[in-house]
Design a protein around this motif. Structure first.
Motif, PDB file in Angstrom:
ATOM      1  N   UNK A 155      74.529  49.090  44.732  1.00 31.43           N
ATOM      2  CA  UNK A 155      75.228  50.005  43.815  1.00 31.43           C
ATOM      3  C   UNK A 155      76.742  49.849  43.865  1.00 31.43           C
ATOM      4  N   UNK A 156      77.208  48.616  43.942  1.00 32.13           N
ATOM      5  CA  UNK A 156      78.655  48.435  43.967  1.00 32.13           C
ATOM      6  C   UNK A 156      79.076  47.194  43.188  1.00 32.13           C
ATOM      7  N   UNK A 157      80.360  47.165  42.860  1.00 24.20           N
ATOM      8  CA  UNK A 157      80.936  46.071  42.091  1.00 24.20           C
ATOM      9  C   UNK A 157      82.068  45.442  42.880  1.00 24.20           C
ATOM     10  N   UNK A 158      82.018  44.132  43.058  1.00 21.42           N
ATOM     11  CA  UNK A 158      83.068  43.406  43.762  1.00 21.42           C
ATOM     12  C   UNK A 158      84.065  42.859  42.742  1.00 21.42           C
ATOM     13  N   UNK A 159      85.312  43.257  42.866  1.00 21.77           N
ATOM     14  CA  UNK A 159      86.343  42.893  41.887  1.00 21.77           C
ATOM     15  C   UNK A 159      86.550  41.384  41.831  1.00 21.77           C
ATOM     16  N   UNK A 160      86.647  40.731  43.003  1.00 22.68           N
ATOM     17  CA  UNK A 160      86.900  39.289  43.020  1.00 22.68           C
ATOM     18  C   UNK A 160      85.750  38.514  42.399  1.00 22.68           C
ATOM     19  N   UNK A 161      84.521  38.866  42.769  1.00 23.23           N
ATOM     20  CA  UNK A 161      83.355  38.219  42.167  1.00 23.23           C
ATOM     21  C   UNK A 161      83.330  38.456  40.658  1.00 23.23           C
ATOM     22  N   UNK A 162      83.718  39.654  40.281  1.00 19.36           N
ATOM     23  CA  UNK A 162      83.735  39.995  38.860  1.00 19.36           C
ATOM     24  C   UNK A 162      84.729  39.146  38.084  1.00 19.36           C
ATOM     25  N   UNK A 163      85.922  38.978  38.636  1.00 11.23           N
ATOM     26  CA  UNK A 163      86.947  38.187  37.946  1.00 11.23           C
ATOM     27  C   UNK A 163      86.559  36.709  37.867  1.00 11.23           C
ATOM     28  N   UNK A 164      85.921  36.206  38.922  1.00  9.21           N
ATOM     29  CA  UNK A 164      85.443  34.817  38.895  1.00  9.21           C
ATOM     30  C   UNK A 164      84.376  34.657  37.809  1.00  9.21           C
ATOM     31  N   UNK A 165      83.509  35.665  37.690  1.00 10.57           N
ATOM     32  CA  UNK A 165      82.476  35.652  36.646  1.00 10.57           C
ATOM     33  C   UNK A 165      83.100  35.639  35.264  1.00 10.57           C
ATOM     34  N   UNK A 166      84.125  36.469  35.073  1.00  8.55           N
ATOM     35  CA  UNK A 166      84.816  36.540  33.777  1.00  8.55           C
ATOM     36  C   UNK A 166      85.408  35.185  33.413  1.00  8.55           C
ATOM     37  N   UNK A 167      86.120  34.581  34.377  1.00  9.24           N
ATOM     38  CA  UNK A 167      86.743  33.278  34.126  1.00  9.24           C
ATOM     39  C   UNK A 167      85.681  32.224  33.824  1.00  9.24           C
ATOM     40  N   UNK A 168      84.601  32.206  34.601  1.00  9.06           N
ATOM     41  CA  UNK A 168      83.543  31.233  34.393  1.00  9.06           C
ATOM     42  C   UNK A 168      82.859  31.390  33.052  1.00  9.06           C
ATOM     43  N   UNK A 169      82.608  32.651  32.655  1.00 10.43           N
ATOM     44  CA  UNK A 169      81.944  32.915  31.378  1.00 10.43           C
ATOM     45  C   UNK A 169      82.798  32.455  30.204  1.00 10.43           C
ATOM     46  N   UNK A 170      84.076  32.782  30.231  1.00 15.86           N
ATOM     47  CA  UNK A 170      84.971  32.400  29.131  1.00 15.86           C
ATOM     48  C   UNK A 170      85.150  30.879  29.053  1.00 15.86           C
ATOM     49  N   UNK A 171      85.291  30.233  30.215  1.00 18.23           N
ATOM     50  CA  UNK A 171      85.452  28.779  30.231  1.00 18.23           C
ATOM     51  C   UNK A 171      84.183  28.096  29.726  1.00 18.23           C
ATOM     52  N   UNK A 172      83.017  28.641  30.088  1.00 16.47           N
ATOM     53  CA  UNK A 172      81.746  28.059  29.634  1.00 16.47           C
ATOM     54  C   UNK A 172      81.619  28.134  28.114  1.00 16.47           C
ATOM     55  N   UNK A 173      81.938  29.302  27.544  1.00 19.61           N
ATOM     56  CA  UNK A 173      81.879  29.455  26.083  1.00 19.61           C
ATOM     57  C   UNK A 173      82.879  28.510  25.419  1.00 19.61           C
ATOM     58  N   UNK A 174      84.054  28.369  26.022  1.00 21.64           N
ATOM     59  CA  UNK A 174      85.064  27.452  25.478  1.00 21.64           C
ATOM     60  C   UNK A 174      84.549  26.012  25.502  1.00 21.64           C
ATOM     61  N   UNK A 175      83.932  25.617  26.607  1.00 20.00           N
ATOM     62  CA  UNK A 175      83.392  24.255  26.705  1.00 20.00           C
ATOM     63  C   UNK A 175      82.300  24.031  25.664  1.00 20.00           C
ATOM     64  N   UNK A 176      81.453  25.042  25.453  1.00 20.26           N
ATOM     65  CA  UNK A 176      80.410  24.931  24.432  1.00 20.26           C
ATOM     66  C   UNK A 176      81.022  24.699  23.060  1.00 20.26           C
ATOM     67  N   UNK A 177      82.052  25.466  22.742  1.00 21.14           N
ATOM     68  CA  UNK A 177      82.690  25.333  21.428  1.00 21.14           C
ATOM     69  C   UNK A 177      83.384  23.983  21.270  1.00 21.14           C
ATOM     70  N   UNK A 178      83.926  23.449  22.370  1.00 28.68           N
ATOM     71  CA  UNK A 178      84.638  22.177  22.299  1.00 28.68           C
ATOM     72  C   UNK A 178      83.700  20.988  22.100  1.00 28.68           C
ATOM     73  N   UNK A 179      82.409  21.173  22.366  1.00 27.95           N
ATOM     74  CA  UNK A 179      81.444  20.119  22.044  1.00 27.95           C
ATOM     75  C   UNK A 179      81.541  19.792  20.562  1.00 27.95           C
ATOM     76  N   UNK A 180      81.799  20.813  19.753  1.00 32.65           N
ATOM     77  CA  UNK A 180      81.888  20.647  18.301  1.00 32.65           C
ATOM     78  C   UNK A 180      83.339  20.483  17.834  1.00 32.65           C
ATOM     79  N   UNK A 181      84.252  21.253  18.404  1.00 23.98           N
ATOM     80  CA  UNK A 181      85.645  21.200  17.965  1.00 23.98           C
ATOM     81  C   UNK A 181      86.301  19.858  18.272  1.00 23.98           C
ATOM     82  N   UNK A 182      85.794  19.124  19.246  1.00 24.86           N
ATOM     83  CA  UNK A 182      86.406  17.841  19.626  1.00 24.86           C
ATOM     84  C   UNK A 182      85.982  16.687  18.722  1.00 24.86           C
ATOM     85  N   UNK A 183      85.009  16.933  17.833  1.00 29.18           N
ATOM     86  CA  UNK A 183      84.499  15.856  16.976  1.00 29.18           C
ATOM     87  C   UNK A 183      85.390  15.662  15.755  1.00 29.18           C
TER      88      UNK A 183
END
Length: 300
Positions: A101-129
């Motif tokens: 029943x708790x939230x770790x701030x550091x783990x949370x921020x790493x998750x946020x960064x990873x999620x946004x970078x992953x979506x960006x990488x997905x979009x760049x599969x198409x944007x780079x063409x």
């Protein structure tokens, strides 16, 4: 381009899952709440289903592991590496919420960064063409990111039921996604192709080039995957469906939920908004592929 349903499901569901992971990582939801624990499961489930769906598009899914080996040069590999890497902090955060029943701030921020970078990488599969003019713009990753955040905050608001802050942020990101997509679509509709039959054949100095005979009597891989065409009138109807279902109905649902103020009725209204948004996203993503034209079709 051929709108493969496996890729549409992948980009739509994984985008929603990562958007929801951003909300959870920022600590907007109470980790002690049952709805938050369910939200973690939904986020991981959406990402998992989306990534599994992407494997269906591979010629030989058994060798999917090879895709992550080219991360130095391939956005597809980078997306795979980041997707795997983001699962670690996300699942650890989920475990903390479910069992402690708790939230770790550091783990949370790493998750946020990873999620946004992953979506960006997905979009760049198409944007780079550069061979697909519709996609080759910084607006493509912007749209992917904004739609991911819009869906994530909308879904989180439906689970929270009456969280005004989440509802306002969901409304903000939906409107920002609409603006970005309208600009993207206007550019696509008025785009002058860099590659034409004249430039593709090198015969432009002689005059207008026209197709005398098809290079193949029967369909092949290129004509199937890159020669898909959708009539303009059908595209206009589908875009209206995407706009009404993906933008208008969720906005109406958010405004109604704010007026209600919370409770089961507000959650039901937001759940309807989420389903409408999901339908709109599927339609928008189908058009994203169907309306794209690959430069190789200059030869066909």
């Amino acid at each position: 381009m051929h709108p493969a349903y496996s890729i549409i499901v992948f980009t739509t569901l994984s985008g929603l899952g990562y958007g929801l992971a951003v909300v959870l990582g920022l600590g907007f939801l109470d980790p002690a709440s049952l709805s938050t624990k369910i939200t973690y499961v939904v986020s991981i489930g959406q990402i998992g289903i989306g990534l599994s769906s992407s494997l269906l598009h591979l010629g030989n899914p058994q060798r999917a592991w090879r895709a992550v080996s080219q991360w130095q040069s391939s956005w597809l590999s980078r997306e795979g590496v980041m997707a795997i890497a983001t699962f670690v902090p996300l699942t650890l955060s989920a475990a903390l919420a479910v069992f402690h029943d708790r939230h770790d701030v550091m783990l949370g921020l790493i998750t946020v960064a990873g999620a946004l970078i992953t979506v960006y990488c997905t979009s760049m599969i198409y944007a780079s063409l550069k061979t697909v003019g519709n996609w080759n713009t910084p607006l493509t990753p912007l749209c992917f990111l904004l739609f991911s955040l819009a869906g994530g905050f909308l879904l989180a608001a439906s689970f929270a039921g009456g969280a005004l802050g989440l509802e306002l942020l969901a409304l903000l990101f939906i409107l920002l996604a609409l603006v970005a997509k309208m600009i993207w679509r206007k550019r696509a509709m008025t785009l002058v192709p860099l590659s034409t039959p004249e430039t593709a054949t090198g015969l432009g100095h002689i005059g207008k080039v026209r197709l005398f005979e098809r290079p193949h009597a029967l369909e092949n891989y290129l004509t199937r995957e890159m020669g898909f065409r959708v009539a303009r009138k059908h595209a206009a109807k589908l875009w209206m469906i995407a706009f009404l279902s993906g933008i208008v109905l969720p906005v109406v649902a958010l405004l109604a939920a704010m007026a209600i103020g919370g409770g089961l009725l507000a959650q039901f209204v937001l759940a309807v908004g989420v389903l409408a948004h999901l339908l709109g996203l599927f339609t928008e993503r189908w058009l994203f592929f169907a309306e794209a034209r690959h430069a190789v079709m200059n030869y066909y």
